[in-house]
Design a protein around this motif. Structure first.
Motif, mmCIF file in Angstrom:
data_model
loop_
_atom_site.group_PDB
_atom_site.id
_atom_site.type_symbol
_atom_site.label_atom_id
_atom_site.label_comp_id
_atom_site.label_asym_id
_atom_site.label_seq_id
_atom_site.Cartn_x
_atom_site.Cartn_y
_atom_site.Cartn_z
ATOM 1 N N LEU A 1 -6.885 7.636 0.915
ATOM 2 C CA LEU A 1 -6.226 7.458 2.274
ATOM 3 C C LEU A 1 -4.638 8.065 1.860
ATOM 4 C CD1 LEU A 1 -5.570 5.810 4.310
ATOM 5 C CD2 LEU A 1 -4.753 3.574 2.584
ATOM 6 N N TYR B 1 -1.818 -4.407 -0.909
ATOM 7 C CA TYR B 1 -3.193 -4.455 -1.650
ATOM 8 C C TYR B 1 -3.935 -5.166 -2.184
ATOM 9 C CZ TYR B 1 -1.095 -1.902 -5.311
ATOM 10 O OH TYR B 1 0.013 -1.704 -6.752
ATOM 11 N N VAL C 1 0.126 -0.648 -0.477
ATOM 12 C CA VAL C 1 0.020 -0.056 0.125
ATOM 13 C C VAL C 1 0.780 1.154 -0.262
ATOM 14 C CG1 VAL C 1 -1.648 0.827 0.867
ATOM 15 C CG2 VAL C 1 -2.042 -1.225 1.274
ATOM 16 N N ALA D 1 2.006 2.402 -3.320
ATOM 17 C CA ALA D 1 0.959 2.646 -4.495
ATOM 18 C C ALA D 1 0.613 4.032 -3.653
ATOM 19 C CB ALA D 1 -0.309 2.019 -3.857
ATOM 20 N N LEU D 2 0.729 4.736 -2.612
ATOM 21 C CA LEU D 2 0.678 6.169 -1.819
ATOM 22 C C LEU D 2 1.786 6.583 -2.740
ATOM 23 C CD1 LEU D 2 -0.218 5.523 2.420
ATOM 24 C CD2 LEU D 2 -2.455 6.008 0.002
ATOM 25 N N ARG E 1 -10.277 4.893 -3.149
ATOM 26 C CA ARG E 1 -9.907 5.139 -1.883
ATOM 27 C C ARG E 1 -7.841 5.424 -0.771
ATOM 28 N NH1 ARG E 1 -14.774 2.726 -3.417
ATOM 29 N NH2 ARG E 1 -16.167 2.450 -2.244
ATOM 30 N N LEU E 2 -7.283 4.926 -1.960
ATOM 31 C CA LEU E 2 -6.070 5.047 -2.129
ATOM 32 C C LEU E 2 -5.801 6.862 -1.913
ATOM 33 C CD1 LEU E 2 -4.715 1.433 -3.288
ATOM 34 C CD2 LEU E 2 -4.414 2.407 -0.796
ATOM 35 N N HIS E 3 -6.151 7.251 -3.166
ATOM 36 C CA HIS E 3 -6.072 8.439 -3.120
ATOM 37 C C HIS E 3 -6.511 9.007 -1.881
ATOM 38 C CE1 HIS E 3 -4.731 9.248 -7.224
ATOM 39 N NE2 HIS E 3 -5.530 8.184 -7.353
ATOM 40 N N PRO F 1 -4.132 -0.416 -8.016
ATOM 41 C CA PRO F 1 -3.474 0.999 -7.180
ATOM 42 C C PRO F 1 -4.057 2.361 -7.058
ATOM 43 C CG PRO F 1 -1.998 0.373 -8.932
ATOM 44 C CD PRO F 1 -3.274 -0.535 -8.738
#
Length: 274
Positions: A265, A253, A18, A21-22, A261-263, A257
């Protein structure tokens, strides 16, 4: 341009993490991330991201003066520290039990750090365990056996502190097994529930999923108690109460990616930046 320094013990982050990806999302927003065994002296924020269940204080690099590392206080996430389901040979429990590794993620990160000869022996034992884990005296690869009762647990499991035996108390929705997750970074978080025909629910066995918004207060209390700034909790619900099954400070994850929701987060880092 803000700089985030990630201490991961190696020269790179796992591609499916994760945090990777972040970092890609942060880069699009003008926030640079660097990673390695120590923190960059000029960092604006630091993240401890060493994929091992237990860390010694000497394993943790010091952050630059005036900074507190995200997750810098989490040195142990072994299951025995938070399990409310652990049983013993003399426990008053007649239901099914599940045999797990006390270490996170089947203990695989720690096995990767073994001597090459030991790793070869571990792989051989796992291949045997896929046929009979009783004979191999080790658990099958990436799975946890569910047994009818405490008395079916082999003696060598009880004798080995590497393993933990818990009551098997799955969450059910009709004929499907359920597993819930809660991902968080600072004040931003999201949750989900996976459904599977397999008692060991994971993304590889799920038949459908849904996102959930409510976070049980007990999870927030556990997060505060463990000083978790970033990570994922796996849990099930019983009688309106959550039972936490796993803590993960280096989550991976599955899926897109660049998901919304990851954006979202990724915005959680803002509270750690000057």
């Amino acid at each position: 341009m803000p700089l985030i320094s990630i201490a991961c013990g190696t020269g790179r982050l796992p591609q499916a993490s994760v945090l990777q990806a972040l970092a890609d999302i942060w880069r699009e927003r003008g926030i640079v991330s660097v990673w390695g065994p120590a923190y960059a002296p000029e960092a604006d924020a630091c993240i401890l991201h060493i994929d091992r269940t237990r860390l010694e204080p000497t394993d943790v690099p010091p952050p630059p003066r005036g900074l507190r590392a995200i997750n810098g206080s989490i040195l142990d996430i072994s299951k025995r520290l938070f399990s409310v389901l652990e049983v013993y040979p003399g426990s008053d429990w007649s239901g099914q039990v599940i045999v797990k590794t006390n270490l996170n993620h089947f203990g695989l990160p720690e096995l990767r750090g073994n001597h090459p000869a030991q790793r070869a022996l571990d792989r051989l034992r796992m291949r045997i365990a896929d046929i009979s884990w009783h004979i191999a005296r080790t658990l099958p690869d990436r799975t946890y056996p569910v047994l009818p009762s405490i008395r079916h647990v082999p003696r060598w499991v009880w004798d080995n502190p590497r393993y933990i035996v818990e009551k098997f108390m799955p969450e059910k929705d009709g004929d499907l097994y359920c597993l819930r997750g809660w991902m968080f970074l600072g004040p931003v978080s999201y949750g989900w529930r996976l459904f599977s025909t397999d008692p060991l629910v994971k993304t590889g066995t799920m038949v459908r999923y849904e996102f959930i918004t409510e976070v049980p207060g007990e999870l927030v209390e556990l997060r505060n108690r463990t000083k978790s700034d970033f990570g994922k909790f796996d849990y099930v619900m019983h009688d309106g109460k959550p039972i936490v099954l796993d803590l993960n400070k280096t989550p991976a994850y599955s899926g897109d990616p660049a998901s919304p929701r990851l954006h979202k987060l990724a915005e959680g880092i803002e509270g750690f930046l000057p």
